[in-house]
Scaffold this motif. Structure first.
Motif: not given
Lengths: 399, 254
Positions: A93-97, A164-166, A179-182
């Protein structure tokens, strides 16, 4: 600074300051006042303003510089969005990729579309791009349903793989984050009657927009940008000067397609869902309007146009009959009804009518768009000033 | 053997045989004029040389290499530059930018994705373009929009743009058409100077006999798609066949 001329640096800094302080600038009216509905400083709209700004900046590299009018750029925005959401479903859910893949996929798709469409120019080119976009839209709705979700569209689900996410427990919602910042994180600051909202998603989108804007300035001022303007000015001379127009226009097409993909990826990052309507031809038409309204071929025009149209879409469309009745309440009954009847078709659902009229006026009176309007106003003020600041009468040469 | 060798070139548009069987040899470092009445096929021939048209038959060799099947920008990169009948310049760009584009084409070839560095940081190209504008006596106009130049200046700029590429063959299509006498004479002087000072071959298509006889060392007369005669200007002047082609077969004019 940054490899730009003084004027361009100033422009970039002005845009940077405006975007950083947008939560203040767009919220000029205190909460609860009659004018509060003209406030645009809420996260969802501010995000859209900058994201569509990116879309228009990219479109302007193609249309503003080469004059090739694409009517299918929403397809690249849509393809970028789908790519981003699949990244979120499969990877993280990280937006970078998600954003990176949206740029890449949109770039590849625009390479294919551009390679075919650029065999023709003028109206035939426009029709070809329109056909591609409508084909993409129809495919997304029908045979590609397994990939696009058809009519329901796509959104991240709890049980997606997301390697990649839990793993999420039942009841938890997957949220886009950096990186955790929603993206949805907001900080509200109350000053007197005002409430200013600072949203993480907006600032991330704004930084990307500033980078995109900076890159477009560099492209405009580069030899490549000059060749693109030469394509628009006289393609015959360009060919007989030993330059091949096709790779230049194709590169411009792909770059603008990547900008569209970037905008699509950011839209998903901010609001994690995609539907095929994002690729409908009206969406392609909208970016054309934004660019022309703001000023095609100018640096800042498309950003202004995008902001203007998105603002109208979200603000003017919210004005309904009750609001109008409040406004005109001070008038005697008969006159009040008369005014409401006159104004009503132009607001609420009729905001397109207002936009259409404005667009016509701009095209007729200001062919250079809002930027030309601004220059005219600035010219009026300059003429009044006595010429004492430049005693040698030297003027800066045009770039 | 000439730098440009045209052999048995024919071109047909539907029922019209625009070029019959054209043979032409342009010697290196000469000024060669191609003249002929309207509809003689001059422009068609020129278009076959620069890649705009592909002839049905025959061959066109430039410096020992065939130009047929190559596209205009490829032919230009081989060393053939073309000046158009109405000046073709980049009207929306400044005069300096106009001059920089052929300099970029000369330096970087047909395509170069140079999208990050600024134009003005390309010192060699800027330098070269300024130098060329100097030579054309247009240095004071470098900041102007090219579309606001006078007709004569547009022509100068176009010729300068072609020369900045250091072509081996310069093709001119009626370079003085529609010009005032003074501008025409200026253009003649400019072309004379170019052919004297540079290592260049000039082929010129022209209606205006004043221009032709002031410049040309060899003249080919074209009529109805075939070359009638090729000779020196002095011999062409009184040639009966040429008079016939221009004035008609019988001497009713007398």
């Amino acid at each position: 600074m940054f490899g730009l001329t003084k004027r361009d640096t100033t422009l970039l800094l002005v845009v940077a300051v405006l975007t950083i302080f947008a939560p203040f600038i767009l919220n000029p009216f205190p909460e609860g006042s009659a004018m509060a509905q003209f406030n645009a400083g809420y996260p969802d709209l501010m995000q859209r303003l900058v994201i569509f700004g990116i879309f228009a900046i990219g479109f302007n590299i193609l249309f503003g510089l080469t004059g090739y009018l694409s009517f299918g750029h929403a397809a690249f925005l849509g393809v970028g969005s789908y790519a981003a959401i699949w990244m979120m479903k499969l990877l993280t859910m990280n937006v970078i990729p998600a954003i990176m893949i949206s740029v890449l996929v949109a770039g590849l798709f625009s390479l294919l579309v551009g390679w075919i469409s650029l065999r023709r120019s003028g109206i035939y080119f426009s029709i070809l791009t329109l056909a591609f976009a409508q084909m993409s839209y129809s495919l997304a709705y029908s045979v590609l349903t397994p990939i696009t979700g058809g009519e329901t569209g796509l959104q991240p689900k709890v049980n997606d793989p997301r390697i990649l996410d839990a793993a999420l427990t039942e009841g938890q919602n997957p949220r886009a984050n950096l990186f955790g910042l929603e993206m949805g994180t907001s900080y509200e600051m109350a000053v007197g009657g005002w409430i200013f909202t600072f949203n993480a998603g907006y600032y991330i989108a704004a930084i990307v927009m500033l980078l995109a804007f900076y890159l477009s300035i560099r492209i405009f001022r580069s030899p490549f940008g000059m060749m693109l303007r030469a394509v628009k000015s006289n393609q015959q001379r360009l060919n007989y000067t030993g330059l091949n127009a096709k790779p230049y226009t194709l590169a411009a097409f792909v770059i603008s397609g990547m900008y569209a993909g970037l905008a699509g990826g950011l839209l998903v990052a901010m609001d994690t869902q995609v539907g095929a309507e994002r690729m409908f031809w009206t969406a392609s038409g909208e970016v054309v309007l934004m660019t022309i309204l703001g000023g095609a071929g100018t640096l800042i025009g498309p950003v202004l146009g995008a902001g203007f149209i998105k603002y109208m879409e979200n603000i003017v469309s919210k004005i309904n009959k009750t609001v109008l009745e409040q406004w005109f309440a001070f008038m005697p009954d008969g006159i009040e009804d008369f005014f409401i009847t006159i104004v009503y078709p132009f607001v609420g659902k009729g905001w397109h009518l207002t936009l259409g009229l404005l667009f016509m006026m701009v095209v007729i009176f200001l062919p250079g768009g809002l930027v030309q309007g601004g220059q005219k106003v600035a010219g009026l003020f300059k003429r009044k000033k006595p010429v004492d600041d430049k005693p040698d009468g030297k003027t800066t040469p045009a770039e | 053997m000439g730098i440009l060798e045209v052999k048995n070139v024919g071109k047909r548009f539907g029922g019209l045989q625009a070029l019959g069987d054209v043979n032409l040899s342009v010697a290196e470092r000469t000024v060669h004029a191609i003249i002929g009445p309207n509809g003689a096929g001059k422009s068609t021939l020129l278009n076959c040389l620069v890649g705009k048209l592909i002839p049905d038959t025959g061959s066109v060799m430039f410096d020992g290499q065939s130009v047929l099947g190559r596209r205009p920008h490829e032919i230009n990169q081989m060393g053939i530059s073309r000046v158009f009948q109405t000046p073709e310049i980049f009207g929306d760009l400044s005069v300096l930018e106009n001059m920089m584009i052929p300099c970029f084409a000369k330096r970087d070839g047909a395509f170069e994705l140079n999208a990050i560095s600024s134009v003005m940081s390309q010192k060699d190209v800027v330098e070269r373009a300024r130098h060329m504008l100097d030579e054309m006596n247009m240095a004071d106009k470098q900041g102007m929009h090219a579309s606001s130049l006078s007709r004569g200046d547009k022509r100068r700029l176009e010729i300068g743009m072609c020369l900045s590429q250091e072509p081996r063959l310069l093709l001119l299509d009626e370079p003085t058409a529609g010009m005032a006498r003074a501008d025409t004479n200026n253009t003649i002087d400019l072309l004379k100077q170019i052919s004297e000072e540079r290592d260049i071959t000039i082929a010129i298509i022209e209606h205006d006999m004043h221009v032709v006889f002031s410049l040309a060392e060899r003249i080919t007369v074209l009529a109805q798609g075939t070359p009638l005669v090729e000779d020196t200007p002095d011999n062409i002047k009184g040639h009966p066949k040429v008079r016939e082609a221009y004035l008609g077969e019988t001497q009713t004019a007398a």
